[in-house]
Design an enzyme around this catalytic site. Structure first.
Site, PDB file in Angstrom:
ATOM      1  N   PRO A  15       0.793  -1.226   0.000  1.00 42.59           N
ATOM      2  CA  PRO A  15       0.000   0.000   0.000  1.00 42.59           C
ATOM      3  C   PRO A  15       0.826   1.278   0.000  1.00 42.59           C
ATOM      4  CG  PRO A  15      -0.736  -1.482   1.747  1.00 42.59           C
ATOM      5  CD  PRO A  15       0.463  -2.103   1.110  1.00 42.59           C
ATOM      6  N   ASN A  16       0.359   2.223  -0.777  1.00 44.96           N
ATOM      7  CA  ASN A  16       0.889   3.592  -0.862  1.00 44.96           C
ATOM      8  C   ASN A  16       2.223   3.704  -1.587  1.00 44.96           C
ATOM      9  OD1 ASN A  16      -1.317   4.797   0.606  1.00 44.96           O
ATOM     10  ND2 ASN A  16      -0.494   3.815   2.428  1.00 44.96           N
ATOM     11  N   ARG A  23       5.105  11.057  -2.450  1.00 43.02           N
ATOM     12  CA  ARG A  23       4.677  10.738  -1.083  1.00 43.02           C
ATOM     13  C   ARG A  23       5.810  11.074  -0.109  1.00 43.02           C
ATOM     14  NH1 ARG A  23       4.586   4.633   1.460  1.00 43.02           N
ATOM     15  NH2 ARG A  23       3.675   5.226   3.453  1.00 43.02           N
ATOM     16  N   TYR A  28      10.794   9.264   1.829  1.00 39.95           N
ATOM     17  CA  TYR A  28      10.867   8.201   0.813  1.00 39.95           C
ATOM     18  C   TYR A  28      11.620   8.601  -0.457  1.00 39.95           C
ATOM     19  CZ  TYR A  28       7.430   6.043   3.850  1.00 39.95           C
ATOM     20  OH  TYR A  28       6.793   5.487   4.949  1.00 39.95           O
ATOM     21  N   ASN A  79       8.135  -5.325  -0.338  1.00 40.83           N
ATOM     22  CA  ASN A  79       7.973  -4.170   0.543  1.00 40.83           C
ATOM     23  C   ASN A  79       6.477  -4.046   0.728  1.00 40.83           C
ATOM     24  OD1 ASN A  79       7.697  -1.814   1.926  1.00 40.83           O
ATOM     25  ND2 ASN A  79       9.038  -0.601   0.601  1.00 40.83           N
ATOM     26  N   ALA A  82       2.849  -0.566   5.200  1.00 36.58           N
ATOM     27  CA  ALA A  82       2.342  -0.654   6.575  1.00 36.58           C
ATOM     28  C   ALA A  82       1.889  -2.068   6.938  1.00 36.58           C
ATOM     29  CB  ALA A  82       1.183   0.325   6.744  1.00 36.58           C
ATOM     30  N   ASP A  92       1.713 -15.463   6.653  1.00 36.65           N
ATOM     31  CA  ASP A  92       1.389 -16.871   6.415  1.00 36.65           C
ATOM     32  C   ASP A  92       1.579 -17.236   4.944  1.00 36.65           C
ATOM     33  OD1 ASP A  92       0.819 -17.202   9.085  1.00 36.65           O
ATOM     34  OD2 ASP A  92      -1.365 -17.318   8.828  1.00 36.65           O
ATOM     35  N   GLU A 103      12.787  -8.940   2.505  1.00 33.82           N
ATOM     36  CA  GLU A 103      11.967  -7.788   2.893  1.00 33.82           C
ATOM     37  C   GLU A 103      12.795  -6.514   2.740  1.00 33.82           C
ATOM     38  OE1 GLU A 103      10.667  -8.195   6.948  1.00 33.82           O
ATOM     39  OE2 GLU A 103      10.117  -6.084   7.103  1.00 33.82           O
ATOM     40  N   HIS A 105      12.698  -2.126   2.951  1.00 37.08           N
ATOM     41  CA  HIS A 105      12.039  -0.860   3.277  1.00 37.08           C
ATOM     42  C   HIS A 105      12.929   0.274   2.808  1.00 37.08           C
ATOM     43  CE1 HIS A 105       9.013  -2.921   5.535  1.00 37.08           C
ATOM     44  NE2 HIS A 105       9.978  -3.632   6.091  1.00 37.08           N
ATOM     45  N   LEU A 106      12.319   1.262   2.178  1.00 33.55           N
ATOM     46  CA  LEU A 106      13.081   2.426   1.721  1.00 33.55           C
ATOM     47  C   LEU A 106      13.629   3.215   2.901  1.00 33.55           C
ATOM     48  CD1 LEU A 106      10.437   3.283  -0.904  1.00 33.55           C
ATOM     49  CD2 LEU A 106      12.844   3.032  -1.504  1.00 33.55           C
ATOM     50  N   SER A 107      12.768   3.459   3.871  1.00 29.80           N
ATOM     51  CA  SER A 107      13.176   4.234   5.040  1.00 29.80           C
ATOM     52  C   SER A 107      13.733   3.292   6.100  1.00 29.80           C
ATOM     53  CB  SER A 107      11.964   4.995   5.602  1.00 29.80           C
ATOM     54  OG  SER A 107      10.986   4.072   6.072  1.00 29.80           O
ATOM     55  N   ARG A 112      12.206   5.307  13.101  1.00 37.33           N
ATOM     56  CA  ARG A 112      10.916   5.993  12.991  1.00 37.33           C
ATOM     57  C   ARG A 112      10.004   5.632  14.177  1.00 37.33           C
ATOM     58  NH1 ARG A 112       8.636   5.358   7.157  1.00 37.33           N
ATOM     59  NH2 ARG A 112       7.322   7.067   7.939  1.00 37.33           N
ATOM     60  N   ARG A 116       6.573   1.023  13.810  1.00 38.77           N
ATOM     61  CA  ARG A 116       7.266   0.505  12.612  1.00 38.77           C
ATOM     62  C   ARG A 116       8.443  -0.402  12.962  1.00 38.77           C
ATOM     63  NH1 ARG A 116       4.951   3.783   8.569  1.00 38.77           N
ATOM     64  NH2 ARG A 116       4.478   5.837   9.399  1.00 38.77           N
TER      65      ARG A 116
HETATM   66  C1  DQA Z   1       7.932   1.370   4.281  1.00 32.74           C
HETATM   67  C2  DQA Z   1       7.916   1.581   5.800  1.00 32.74           C
HETATM   68  C3  DQA Z   1       6.542   1.313   6.359  1.00 32.74           C
HETATM   69  O1  DQA Z   1       6.531   1.516   7.780  1.00 32.74           O
HETATM   70  C4  DQA Z   1       5.534   2.249   5.739  1.00 32.74           C
HETATM   71  O2  DQA Z   1       4.227   1.956   6.218  1.00 32.74           O
HETATM   72  C5  DQA Z   1       5.564   2.233   4.255  1.00 32.74           C
HETATM   73  C6  DQA Z   1       6.867   2.206   3.589  1.00 32.74           C
HETATM   74  C7  DQA Z   1       9.301   1.767   3.658  1.00 32.74           C
HETATM   75  O3  DQA Z   1       9.537   1.358   2.536  1.00 32.74           O
HETATM   76  O4  DQA Z   1      10.075   2.490   4.275  1.00 32.74           O
HETATM   77  O5  DQA Z   1       4.552   2.336   3.586  1.00 32.74           O
HETATM   78  O6  DQA Z   1       7.711   0.007   4.020  1.00 32.74           O
END
Ligand code: DQA
Length: 166
Positions: A15-16, A23, A28, A79, A82, A92, A103, A105-107, A112, A116
């Site tokens: 998502p997002n 964003r 990000y 990725n 959230a 699962d 896995e 994550h950009l950030s 944070r 998270r």
């Molecule tokens: C994220 C970190 C998550 O906590 C956040 O909800 C995202 C992006 C990242 O790539 O840093 O949507 O996965």
């Protein structure tokens, strides 16, 4: 795994992440999702791999993507945005499929908000890369390609299953 899976790698964006580039750029960055996918596709194709990418804002669609790519590829970069922090359904699904997952994550999620800091996904993937921006995806892809190449060369190169070092 069916024939050909060993030359395919999946990327699943949650998502997002479709909003990347506009964003919260201070967190990000300005790179768009299309640019990340393009960078990964060029690395993959230079190494003789096909890249399959999915983005969705819906948990069930992402579960379907993990189930599908988890059998159709040799490795998946995830990725899950959230959903990383609470989706037992996605955890699962990743635990159920044979493809090795990483896995990303950009950030840096650990610098944070406390919510998270916990990933329900982390225990069922080979490893986690967090805070390196788009480069994190490239490192994850190189790891999966190296692992797939070495598996192709030797049957006892290790499974990358959780609990053992990558
Ligand atoms: C994220 C970190 C998550 O906590 C956040 O909800 C995202 C992006 C990242 O790539 O840093 O949507 O996965």
């Amino acid at each position: 795994m069916t024939a050909g899976n060993e030359r395919r790698i999946g990327v699943i964006h949650g998502p997002n992440l479709n909003l990347l580039g506009r964003r919260e750029p201070a967190i990000y960055g300005r790179t768009t999702l299309a640019q990340i996918d393009e960078m990964l596709r060029s690395i993959a194709s230079a190494e003789g791999y096909e890249l399959l990418t999915v983005q969705s804002n819906h948990e069930g669609v992402l579960v379907d993507a993990v189930q599908e790519l988890g059998y159709e590829t040799c490795g998946i970069i995830v990725n899950l945005g959230a959903l990383t922090h609470y989706s037992i359904a996605l955890r699962d699904a990743l635990a159920a499929v044979p493809a090795l997952a990483v896995e990303v994550h950009l950030s840096n999620v650990y610098s944070r908000e406390p919510f998270r800091h916990h990933s329900v996904i982390a225990p069922v993937v080979a490893g986690q890369i967090t805070g390196l921006g788009p480069a994190g995806y490239a490192f994850a892809l190189r790891f999966l390609i190296d692992r797939a190449n070495s598996k192709g060369e030797s049957t006892d190169a290790g499974t990358g299953s959780t609990g053992s070092p990558a």
